[in-house]
Enzyme design. Structure first.
Site, PDB file in Angstrom:
ATOM      1  N   ASP A 135       0.862  -1.167   0.000  1.00  0.00           N
ATOM      2  CA  ASP A 135       0.000   0.000   0.000  1.00  0.00           C
ATOM      3  C   ASP A 135       0.908   1.230   0.000  1.00  0.00           C
ATOM      4  OD1 ASP A 135      -2.347   1.593   0.377  1.00  0.00           O
ATOM      5  OD2 ASP A 135      -3.238  -0.083   1.488  1.00  0.00           O
TER       6      ASP A 135
ATOM      7  N   ASP B 296      -3.009   4.761  -2.486  1.00  0.00           N
ATOM      8  CA  ASP B 296      -4.059   5.398  -1.694  1.00  0.00           C
ATOM      9  C   ASP B 296      -4.453   6.747  -2.307  1.00  0.00           C
ATOM     10  OD1 ASP B 296      -5.344   5.022   1.040  1.00  0.00           O
ATOM     11  OD2 ASP B 296      -4.550   7.047   1.266  1.00  0.00           O
TER      12      ASP B 296
ATOM     13  N   GLU C 157      -6.465   3.849  -5.917  1.00  0.00           N
ATOM     14  CA  GLU C 157      -7.748   4.084  -5.232  1.00  0.00           C
ATOM     15  C   GLU C 157      -8.252   5.470  -5.599  1.00  0.00           C
ATOM     16  OE1 GLU C 157      -9.675   4.310  -0.772  1.00  0.00           O
ATOM     17  OE2 GLU C 157      -7.883   5.425  -1.323  1.00  0.00           O
TER      18      GLU C 157
ATOM     19  N   HIS D   2     -11.012  -2.633   3.895  1.00  0.00           N
ATOM     20  CA  HIS D   2     -10.856  -2.142   5.267  1.00  0.00           C
ATOM     21  C   HIS D   2     -11.599  -0.824   5.522  1.00  0.00           C
ATOM     22  CE1 HIS D   2      -8.131   0.175   2.896  1.00  0.00           C
ATOM     23  NE2 HIS D   2      -7.912   0.976   3.905  1.00  0.00           N
ATOM     24  N   ASP D   3     -12.181  -0.238   4.494  1.00  0.00           N
ATOM     25  CA  ASP D   3     -12.955   0.996   4.671  1.00  0.00           C
ATOM     26  C   ASP D   3     -14.460   0.746   4.584  1.00  0.00           C
ATOM     27  OD1 ASP D   3     -10.630   2.538   4.810  1.00  0.00           O
ATOM     28  OD2 ASP D   3     -10.623   2.945   2.651  1.00  0.00           O
TER      29      ASP D   3
HETATM   30  O1  TEU Z   1      -9.389   5.900   1.826  1.00  0.00           O
HETATM   31  C1  TEU Z   1      -9.854   6.985   1.113  1.00  0.00           C
HETATM   32  C2  TEU Z   1     -11.263   7.412   1.260  1.00  0.00           C
HETATM   33  O2  TEU Z   1     -11.606   8.470   0.783  1.00  0.00           O
HETATM   34  C3  TEU Z   1     -12.320   6.661   1.928  1.00  0.00           C
HETATM   35  O3  TEU Z   1     -12.586   5.418   1.512  1.00  0.00           O
HETATM   36  C4  TEU Z   1     -12.445   6.889   3.370  1.00  0.00           C
HETATM   37  O4  TEU Z   1     -12.440   5.682   4.053  1.00  0.00           O
HETATM   38  C5  TEU Z   1     -13.758   7.566   3.598  1.00  0.00           C
HETATM   39  O5  TEU Z   1     -13.659   8.875   3.126  1.00  0.00           O
HETATM   40  C6  TEU Z   1     -14.125   7.605   5.032  1.00  0.00           C
HETATM   41  O6  TEU Z   1     -15.511   7.665   5.133  1.00  0.00           O
HETATM   42  C7  TEU Z   1      -8.021   5.695   1.906  1.00  0.00           C
HETATM   43  C8  TEU Z   1      -7.717   4.498   2.778  1.00  0.00           C
HETATM   44  O7  TEU Z   1      -8.223   3.346   2.190  1.00  0.00           O
HETATM   45  C9  TEU Z   1      -8.251   4.771   4.144  1.00  0.00           C
HETATM   46  O8  TEU Z   1      -8.112   3.667   4.999  1.00  0.00           O
HETATM   47  C10 TEU Z   1      -7.503   5.956   4.703  1.00  0.00           C
HETATM   48  O9  TEU Z   1      -8.059   6.319   5.939  1.00  0.00           O
HETATM   49  C11 TEU Z   1      -7.566   7.153   3.767  1.00  0.00           C
HETATM   50  O10 TEU Z   1      -7.329   6.811   2.409  1.00  0.00           O
HETATM   51  C12 TEU Z   1      -6.506   8.155   4.144  1.00  0.00           C
HETATM   52  O11 TEU Z   1      -5.241   7.636   3.868  1.00  0.00           O
END
Ligand code: TEU
Length: 587
Positions: free
Chosen positions: A111, A219, A278, A350-351
């Site tokens: 990542d 990310d 992403e 994980h989100d």
């Molecule tokens: O996630 C980016 C993101 O915009 C979302 O999926 C986020 O989880 C959402 O806005 C919250 O409601 C990435 C990562 O996958 C996430 O785990 C991190 O927290 C984020 O970037 C910041 O690095």
């Protein structure tokens, strides 16, 4: 947005012949397996479960961040890109993991969080040390809004809100300016306009490739180019702030930066580097540009359309999901990227909450619905991503109190709502119910390995509660049981590896408006695959609109094995959460 021409001089790096067949497994290391009893998963925990991944048959492991980090956002806030956080182990453990995965024919995708760093990264520590520090311009520093007292609400350089609640700017007293952070105040955004920043990142990425990693999951890589005029956005009703995403996503230099990264990092390598970006908010036409192999940007992107269909103004504003909307969204991505770009396929990560709880039935029909979700997802065209625990049919935990949560996103959202509660009419118990269904922590409860205490995840106290259903739902109970969710995933992955129609076939959605049946056909050459799935707990009769005879087709997979075989298509009676896959060769 106008896109630049393909990067001149970029040497195309051929993808391996079997590239389209790969299945990726996501490890969220904090929640995977704990080897040393501190309650937090770690690299040796991953090493101890490689048999599980091998058995499942996945080709690639994407591992969420294990770099040195203050863990404000569980490692998505990196303070040293080339070191491993002691919580997760040592650099030697990572080397061992790379070697062990390679020995089993698997690849490792790291990542890569380069839109922002931790505020404890030496780059930011230098940057904030004075206005004339050489690294000042590595981040986004701006003066207060003219006419406002710095540090007071509304004085921020723009009215953007952070994705983690509150303003996206934090005032730094000592140097008298604000810095930008799209996420937490401990995640300052890097300034990609500065070529030194880009070169430092490319050098670091090359360092990881030299160390043996096979690719990167990037990310929020659609946030690295921003509108440098930093315009204000429409505030939310009753708020000073609003979502500014249109100004800091897909900025004018997004494609240029990725093509530069390709030239600087990927083009010169011996082996193809697997890349997935992403991109919250990405549209089909944009995704075509990002993933067209001729343009040398990324292999694929994570889009968010299908995981926002059940949300309104924000993620805890729950809306009922309509199956035709979900089908239409997925089908539009199939059609839009066919023959041009390439899709990534996911229902969970994980989100996101657990997919079986969100899209399936985590009660009586948990097993059948988990299998059906996997079947539908894996038989679309693209690269499937299996999120750890989904292969076991893991469900959302019974979280009801704010003390159940650990995620900064959830905690800050709740705190803000609670603070507003004195003024407005905020229903905190409704918010807690919504968090139970949608919070990121639901995807982060420990992987359930067996029925021993704490599901075999740790001998210590887990950092977040283990779902109490682990006594029934766990890997030990499932591996080897032909009727389990795990073995169903295994069959799906084996089918993808063996059958070109899964990887190459075109996609036709049947019955797009049917409220409860998800059915489609894949075709390549003479081979055809038919998928029909019942997305309810009722028996549903349906006549599929097929133009030819499927009565001789062979059934290759079903979510209800052992039950009396179904009648062949087109006239089906599907039992609760039943899904069936047929294959035939056209005469
Ligand atoms: O996630 C980016 C993101 O915009 C979302 O999926 C986020 O989880 C959402 O806005 C919250 O409601 C990435 C990562 O996958 C996430 O785990 C991190 O927290 C984020 O970037 C910041 O690095």
């Amino acid at each position: 947005m106008s896109a630049p021409e393909p990067a001149p001089g970029a040497e195309p790096r051929e993808r391996p012949a079997d590239w389209h067949r790969w299945v990726v497994y996501q490890v969220y290391p904090r929640s995977f397996a704990d080897s040393d009893g501190d309650g937090v998963g770690d690299l040796r925990g991953v090493l101890s479960h490689l048999d599980h991944l091998d058995r499942l048959g996945v080709d690639v492991v994407w591992m969420s961040p294990v770099y040195r980090s203050p863990m404000d956002d569980n490692g998505y806030d990196i303070s040293d890109y080339t070191d491993i956080d002691p919580l997760f182990g040592t650099p030697a453990d990572l080397d061992e993991l790379i070697a062990a995965l390679h020995a089993r024919g698997m690849k490792l995708v790291m990542d890569m969080v380069v839109n922002h760093t931790s505020d404890e990264h030496p780059w930011f520590v230098e940057s904030r040390s004075s206005r004339d520090n050489p690294k000042r311009d590595w981040y986004w520093w701006r003066d207060a809004r003219p006419g406002f007292t710095p540090g007071t609400p509304g004085a921020e350089p723009t009215n953007w809100e952070s994705h983690f609640s509150g303003p996206a700017w934090t005032f730094h007293e000592r140097t008298g300016q604000y810095y930008l952070h799209i996420f937490s105040p401990k995640q300052p955004d890097l300034n990609w306009q500065n070529p030194e920043v880009r070169q430092a990142i490319y050098a670091m990425m090359r360092w990881w490739l030299d160390r043996g990693v096979d690719g990167f999951r990037m990310d929020v890589i659609n946030m690295i180019s921003k509108d440098t005029s930093l315009p204000d956005t429409e505030p939310r009703p009753g708020s000073l702030y609003g979502p500014g995403d249109q100004h800091f996503t897909f900025g004018p230099r997004n494609h240029e930066f990725l093509q530069e990264m390709y030239r600087e990092v990927f083009a010169g390598r011996d082996a193809h580097v697997l890349t997935v970006g992403e991109m919250p908010g990405v549209t089909v036409p944009e995704a075509v540009l990002f993933t067209d192999p001729e343009r040398h940007e990324l292999d694929m992107v994570f889009q968010f359309e299908h995981v926002r269909l059940d949300q309104g103004a924000h993620k805890y504003d729950l809306r009922p999901l309509k199956l035709p909307d979900l089908k239409a969204s997925m089908a539009a991505w199939q059609a839009g990227l066919a023959g041009r770009g390439w899709n990534s396929l996911y229902f969970g990560n994980h989100d996101q909450p657990r997919s079986v709880s969100r899209f399936g039935d985590d009660g009586q029909h948990r097993v059948a619905s988990a299998k059906t979700l996997a079947t539908v997802l894996h038989l679309h065209q693209g690269t499937p991503y299996v999120f750890q625990g989904d292969e076991l049919g893991m469900a959302n935990a019974p979280f009801t109190a704010i003390s159940d949560y650990r995620d900064i996103q959830a905690l800050r959202f709740y705190a803000e709502a609670a603070a507003r509660g004195n003024r407005d009419d905020v229903d905190l118990s409704a918010l807690l119910l919504a968090m139970g269904r949608m919070s990121r922590d639901q995807g982060r409860t420990p992987v359930q390995w067996d029925s021993s205490p704490n599901a075999g995840f740790t001998t210590g106290t887990p950092w977040i509660a283990v779902n109490p259903d682990y006594t029934k739902i766990n890997a030990a109970a499932e591996v080897g049981d032909p009727d389990s969710v795990f073995e169903h995933y295994r069959r799906l992955i084996a089918l993808r590896h063996a059958d070109p129609v899964v990887t190459d076939g075109d996609f036709e959605l049947l019955l797009p408006d049917h409220p409860t049946i998800w059915a489609f056909v894949r075709r390549t050459g003479d081979a055809e695959l038919l998928v029909a799935a019942n997305f309810t707990s009722d028996v549903v009769s349906v006549a599929l609109p097929l133009d030819s005879d499927w009565s001789d087709a062979s059934m290759v997979l079903t979510s209800l094995p052992g039950d009396a075989p179904l009648q062949p298509p087109p006239d089906l009676k599907l039992r609760p959460w039943e899904s069936v896959v047929w294959r035939r060769v056209r005469p």
